[in-house]
Design an enzyme around this catalytic site. Structure first.
Site, PDB file in Angstrom:
ATOM      1  NE  ARG A   1     -18.502  28.348  51.307  1.00  0.00           N
ATOM      2  CZ  ARG A   1     -17.741  29.431  51.127  1.00  0.00           C
ATOM      3  NH1 ARG A   1     -16.631  29.521  51.978  1.00  0.00           N
ATOM      4  NH2 ARG A   1     -17.524  30.188  50.162  1.00  0.00           N
TER       5      ARG A   1
ATOM      6  CE  LYS B   1     -17.847  26.053  46.685  1.00  0.00           C
ATOM      7  NZ  LYS B   1     -19.124  26.569  46.184  1.00  0.00           N
TER       8      LYS B   1
ATOM      9  NE  ARG C   1     -22.102  31.099  52.837  1.00  0.00           N
ATOM     10  CZ  ARG C   1     -20.993  31.413  52.660  1.00  0.00           C
ATOM     11  NH1 ARG C   1     -20.253  31.665  53.842  1.00  0.00           N
ATOM     12  NH2 ARG C   1     -20.254  31.591  51.640  1.00  0.00           N
TER      13      ARG C   1
ATOM     14  CG  HIS D   1     -18.853  34.591  47.778  1.00  0.00           C
ATOM     15  ND1 HIS D   1     -20.112  35.398  48.041  1.00  0.00           N
ATOM     16  CD2 HIS D   1     -19.253  33.455  48.273  1.00  0.00           C
ATOM     17  CE1 HIS D   1     -21.274  34.600  48.243  1.00  0.00           C
ATOM     18  NE2 HIS D   1     -20.749  33.448  48.494  1.00  0.00           N
TER      19      HIS D   1
ATOM     20  CE1 TYR E   1     -26.941  36.491  50.536  1.00  0.00           C
ATOM     21  CE2 TYR E   1     -24.666  36.415  49.326  1.00  0.00           C
ATOM     22  CZ  TYR E   1     -25.533  35.716  49.952  1.00  0.00           C
ATOM     23  OH  TYR E   1     -25.482  34.353  50.366  1.00  0.00           O
TER      24      TYR E   1
END
Length: 297
Positions: A149, A174, A243, A266, A275
């Site tokens: 990220r 994150k 990304r 994630h 994806y």
């Protein structure tokens, strides 16, 4: 609302920055979202955060939706409210979280924009013509190599990269999560070249300006946009596109969505599953071009 409400907000943002270490961008958005909700509470004659009920949240969300605010923005505003009320509960300032089960309007998922393998190879095969471009190439190689990220790239320190093992450590992912990522030989080589001409300053950041200051997220965005325009890429380049390209190309080659989930950081597999739609689009395009009976007469 009473001054205690302002004080609670200040404590929450101190908590976000000092303890949860959220990205500056997230903190800024949350502050704007919660300040706007506070103004709504004033119009509703609500005197403190404890007075807010589920109906209050729903009226606010309905008003935002009727005003034409994008569903993704409303989802973020609800996330800010839920996070804030979890903090208030934890610090015993309220007895319930009125935002916990309020749902945002459904939004259609847009597939992320990606560059194909040849486009990525082309934009990363350019010979840098300045120290800044040597740094930029190292950044862009690393984006594509490890699927970082933007916030993770700018927070990367020299001690986070293990050149001998070919790994880097993300310390500020994150939600404050850490993870370890492989780094490809091309990216490692580009970083080594950059470190050979990087300003010798006290800053620990891998990527710094010529004055030796850690790069901001905005600076990286502008440099990537400039790189794309200079090298004839028609699409508007942004860091998340690199990304997305990393994830899409890896899935296309490996079909291992669980591994890609781990690499991207994630927490929910459903986030990664977008994806698979990109991968299907690629397969469908190949089919249309190659199968002798795919085209209409």
């Amino acid at each position: 609302m009473h001054t205690d409400a302002d004080r609670a907000l200040d404590l929450f943002f101190n908590h976000l920055i000092s303890e949860r270490r959220v990205a500056e961008h997230t903190s800024t958005n949350y502050r704007r979202d919660l300040t706007r909700f506070m103004r709504f509470c004033d119009t509703q004659k609500l005197k403190c955060w404890q007075d807010v009920q589920v109906g209050s949240i729903r009226r606010y969300i309905a008003g935002r939706h009727q005003a034409g605010i994008a569903g993704k923005t409303i989802q973020r505003e609800l996330a800010a409210l839920r996070s804030f009320y979890r903090f208030l509960l934890k610090t015993h300032q309220v007895e319930h979280n009125p935002a916990q089960h309020v749902l945002a309007p459904k939004i259609s998922k847009r597939l992320p924009s990606v560059l194909d393998v040849d486009q990525m190879a082309g934009m990363l095969s350019v010979t840098p013509d300045s120290v800044l471009e040597i740094r930029d190439l190292a950044m862009f190689e690393l984006f594509y190599s490890s699927g970082l990220r933007l916030s993770e790239l700018v927070m990367l320190d020299l001690s986070d990269i293990d050149f001998s093992a070919g790994f880097l450590k993300v310390r500020f992912g994150k939600g404050g999560k850490q993870r370890q990522l492989p780094v490809g030989e091309k990216a490692l080589g580009a970083i080594k070249v950059w470190l050979g001409c990087r300003p010798d300053v006290g800053e620990d950041a891998v990527f710094v300006s010529l004055r030796g200051r850690r790069l901001s997220q905005r600076s990286v965005q502008l440099r990537l946009d400039r790189w794309g325009k200079k090298n004839g890429i028609a699409e508007h380049l942004h860091p998340h596109m690199l990304r997305h390209s990393f994830a899409s190309h890896l899935l296309e080659a490996s079909q291992d969505i669980r591994a890609i989930q781990e690499l991207l950081g994630h927490s929910d597999i459903s986030t990664t599953q977008i994806y698979t739609h990109l991968d299907f689009q690629h397969l469908a395009a190949v089919y249309d071009q190659a199968h002798p009976r795919s085209k209409k007469l």
